[in-house]
Design a protein around this motif. Structure first.
Motif, PDB file in Angstrom:
ATOM      1  N   VAL A   1       3.100  -7.033   4.984  1.00 49.11           N
ATOM      2  CA  VAL A   1       2.722  -5.702   4.501  1.00 49.11           C
ATOM      3  C   VAL A   1       3.962  -4.878   4.161  1.00 49.11           C
ATOM      4  N   ARG A   2       3.854  -4.150   3.058  1.00 48.57           N
ATOM      5  CA  ARG A   2       4.841  -3.136   2.691  1.00 48.57           C
ATOM      6  C   ARG A   2       4.098  -1.826   2.533  1.00 48.57           C
TER       7      ARG A   2
ATOM      8  N   MET B   1      -5.150   0.916   7.118  1.00 50.83           N
ATOM      9  CA  MET B   1      -5.270  -0.268   6.263  1.00 50.83           C
ATOM     10  C   MET B   1      -4.055  -1.176   6.418  1.00 50.83           C
ATOM     11  N   ALA B   2      -2.866  -0.589   6.502  1.00 53.14           N
ATOM     12  CA  ALA B   2      -1.653  -1.391   6.679  1.00 53.14           C
ATOM     13  C   ALA B   2      -1.699  -2.152   8.011  1.00 53.14           C
ATOM     14  N   ARG B   3      -2.132  -1.479   9.065  1.00 55.09           N
ATOM     15  CA  ARG B   3      -2.217  -2.126  10.384  1.00 55.09           C
ATOM     16  C   ARG B   3      -3.240  -3.260  10.364  1.00 55.09           C
TER      17      ARG B   3
ATOM     18  N   ILE C   1       0.852  -1.189   0.000  1.00 48.99           N
ATOM     19  CA  ILE C   1       0.000   0.000   0.000  1.00 48.99           C
ATOM     20  C   ILE C   1       0.885   1.235   0.000  1.00 48.99           C
ATOM     21  N   THR C   2       0.459   2.267  -0.729  1.00 46.56           N
ATOM     22  CA  THR C   2       1.254   3.488  -0.842  1.00 46.56           C
ATOM     23  C   THR C   2       0.391   4.723  -0.628  1.00 46.56           C
TER      24      THR C   2
ATOM     25  N   TYR D   1       4.960   3.290   8.545  1.00 46.16           N
ATOM     26  CA  TYR D   1       5.472   3.041   7.197  1.00 46.16           C
ATOM     27  C   TYR D   1       6.736   2.175   7.255  1.00 46.16           C
ATOM     28  N   ASP D   2       6.953   1.423   6.170  1.00 36.09           N
ATOM     29  CA  ASP D   2       8.131   0.566   6.063  1.00 36.09           C
ATOM     30  C   ASP D   2       9.253   1.228   5.280  1.00 36.09           C
TER      31      ASP D   2
END
Length: 653
Positions: free
Chosen positions: A46-47, A35-37, A10-11, A92-93
């Motif tokens: 997840v990235r 959404m990432a969590r 996701i970005t 964020y990653d």
């Protein structure tokens, strides 16, 4: 499930560092973070990528105004951005910057590939250019001689330029739209792209500039710099190592599951970016989700209007959870929403302090009082209300997952709050203070305490993507470890083991705010050095007294079928209900004065008729995006009905 199938990429957009980030920028990033969590909770690899777009004429000019070299200017802005995301606890990653060598080298290779494949040719550009938007426009596209996107003045530009042959891919892009209905959401954005840009004929895109040099040089022709949209959009793959010696991440995570963008940059992400990827023979992202704007009651945020809200101020004063909760609960994702100090304070008080915080305090207090702090175990359905609460909890999990996948965050949170409200009602139904007076009702009292604790725990699990702190505080007060927050524990009602002891005294996790002082404080912070902004006025519902109209007038009204997905009363009102509507092509919130005629749970699932093109207003601090039709006779009101088989979003003629 293989690692590849269990990935989620996701970005956010990479943000332009021309000024301090306000809550509009934070909104995009917090939504993506939620959404990432959620996907991590569900076990996905997840990235999550965010970053900054640091090249271009506007940055060159901003740096000059600040008396700094462009690189020094963007270095400072990047550090400031990372501090904001740290305050907002953004998980964020990777943070990509377009001035990084890893990005620049890959962009040069991408541009060379376009040249080698004949997708780019050299010509001369003459047209109108908007520096803030970094976009070219034809004479016909200008609005009153200004930029059609931001309204600022444009200036005539004539220079040698490389062009990308967009026409070559137009039919292929249109076919992709038609065969991938989920590619652009909400659907209204896709229709806009087709009707406004693709069908009228795509113009070839200028992809280089010679009037400034703050950018990546064109391979073999260094007097040109690569124009912003090739440079910036490529970040989604350069951050994964595309075009580098190590493309492990690219092979693992591409294509992206979702690019989250604001509606102002839909064209670049749904037309230019897919075409660039087609030219590179790469898969397209699975989804582009274009959300709306956070508006103020007097329009867009502007320092001159004294209505800019910065996230750090809200977090410092009211906490991270309250700030994130408001952004994702109050504003329907995909549509425009309105921020006001009143609505922020009301959400914090009614939802967080009253509904959730007070429920936790009462539960911990009663378990201490009636069972020496030890949480009883659930032993079937003992009280007559146990089964209903369990059913609501189970249903909430299913509806939550369904709407979370659609990124309908406000609906997800309204469903969790329906469970919290039902749990509060359960206290009133079981009346533990009465049960405690009769020793023969000890089992009923134990069951009530166990159900309260378990319902709170399940709510805490589901709140994790949105509230980084409160879920941990809830389980700590319930005496549980973080294992109790695992997603799989939602599979059954009754996870809390025997012998668990709650804290001896609960601490309010959301202190109640004093309304008038806090509203005044937020207004002062928004205003800064500008003149006071007029107080917001409530919109009163007035009896309709319509004059006769022509058929042409009637045809201006856009009536649509919709289904009510959630409904709740508007606090401090006796007439207003707040409905969440599935419009087929997007989710909307409508406030209607029908509380005297319908209970909220009666409306969920009902098919209604919506006036879809009514200008949004705020009713008692709640955003209303349309009107539902109803008829009244002899004091009795009934909603207008349509055939249940009529699809949501269908136009009623």
């Amino acid at each position: 499930m293989t690692a590849k199938n269990n990935t989620f990429y996701i970005t956010t957009p990479i943000y332009y560092p021309s000024g301090k980030f306000h809550i509009g920028t934070a909104y995009t990033t917090v939504a993506s973070d939620a959404m990432a969590r959620y996907k991590r909770l569900k076990g996905f690899d997840v990235r999550f990528l965010t970053g900054m777009d640091e090249h271009g004429q506007k940055i060159e000019e901003k740096a000059k105004e600040a008396g700094k070299a462009p690189q020094a200017f963007v270095d400072e802005m990047a550090e400031a951005a990372k501090k904001v995301w740290s305050v907002m606890d953004i998980s964020y990653d990777d943070f990509i910057r377009t001035t990084e060598e890893r990005h620049k080298k890959s962009v040069e290779k991408i541009f060379q590939t376009f040249l080698d494949n004949g997708d780019i040719y050299k010509g001369e550009y003459e047209g109108w250019y908007c520096t803030p938007c970094e976009s070219f426009y034809t004479e016909a596209q200008l609005v009153d001689g200004n930029c059609p996107d931001c309204g600022r003045p444009v200036h005539k530009v004539k220079e040698e330029s490389y062009f990308f042959n967009m026409k070559k891919y137009a039919d292929r892009l249109l076919d992709y739209y038609e065969n991938h209905a989920e590619f652009i959401e909400p659907e209204s954005r896709k229709n806009e792209m087709i009707n406004n840009f693709i069908k009228p004929g795509l113009e070839d895109l200028s992809v280089s500039r010679t009037s400034f040099d703050w950018g990546i040089p064109v391979p073999g022709d260094p007097k040109h710099v690569i124009y912003v949209w090739v440079d910036a959009l490529s970040n989604y793959i350069t951050a994964l190592g595309y075009g580098s010696d190590d493309d492990t991440l690219f092979n693992q995570y591409w294509p992206a599951d979702v690019h989250v963008v604001g509606k102002d940059i839909v064209r670049f992400h749904t037309i230019y970016w897919p075409i660039f990827l087609m030219a590179l023979d790469l898969p397209l992202p699975k989804k582009i989700f274009a959300h709306g704007f956070i508006m103020m009651k007097d329009g867009k945020m502007s320092k001159s209007k004294g209505n800019v809200v910065y996230p750090e101020m809200l977090v410092e004063r009211y906490g991270l959870d309250a700030t994130r909760y408001f952004l994702l609960r109050e504003l329907p994702f995909g549509s425009d929403g309105v921020f006001s100090p009143e609505s922020f304070v009301e959400r914090t008080n009614y939802d967080l302090a009253n509904d959730l915080g007070n429920l936790l305090n009462r539960t911990v207090s009663m378990i201490n009082k009636y069972f020496d702090g030890e949480v009883p175990q659930i032993k079937g359905n003992v009280t007559e209300f146990d089964a209903t609460l369990q059913q609501v909890a189970k249903r909430t999990v299913g509806v939550y997952e369904e709407h979370m996948e659609k990124m309908q965050f406000s609906i997800v949170l309204s469903e969790v709050w329906a469970l919290i409200s039902r749990t509060n009602k359960y206290i009133d139904e079981t009346q533990p203070w009465v049960l405690a007076k009769d020793e023969s009702l000890k089992a009923e009292l134990a069951s009530a305490m166990a159900h309260l604790a378990e319902s709170l725990r399940m709510a805490a699990v589901m709140l994790q993507p949105f509230l980084p702190n409160a879920p941990k505080q809830i389980i700590e007060q319930l005496g549980l470890s973080e294992d109790a927050l695992a997603w799989e524990t939602l599979e059954h009602f009754g996870f809390i083991p025997e012998g668990i002891k709650v804290v001896s005294k609960g601490t309010p996790i959301f202190p109640r705010l004093e309304v008038e002082p806090e509203v005044a404080y937020i207004r002062d912070q928004m205003r800064g050095d500008t003149a006071p902004v007029e107080e917001e006025q409530a919109v009163e519902e007035l009896p309709a007294q319509e004059p006769e109209i022509s058929i042409e007038d009637f045809m201006k009204v856009d009536l649509r079928a919709a289904t009510v997905t959630a409904c709740e009363a508007v606090p401090k009102t006796s007439k207003l209900l707040k409905l969440q509507l599935d419009m087929g092509y997007e989710q909307r919130q409508v406030v209607s004065g029908i509380a005297e005629h319908y209970k909220p749970d009666e409306l969920v699932g009902k098919k209604v008729v919506v006036v879809a093109n009514l200008k949004p207003v705020k009713l008692r601090g709640e955003l209303s995006q349309g009107m539902i039709l109803a008829g009244e006779k002899d004091g009795f009101l009934t909603l207008a009905a349509v055939d249940e088989n009529l699809p949501n979003g269908a136009k009623i003629k």
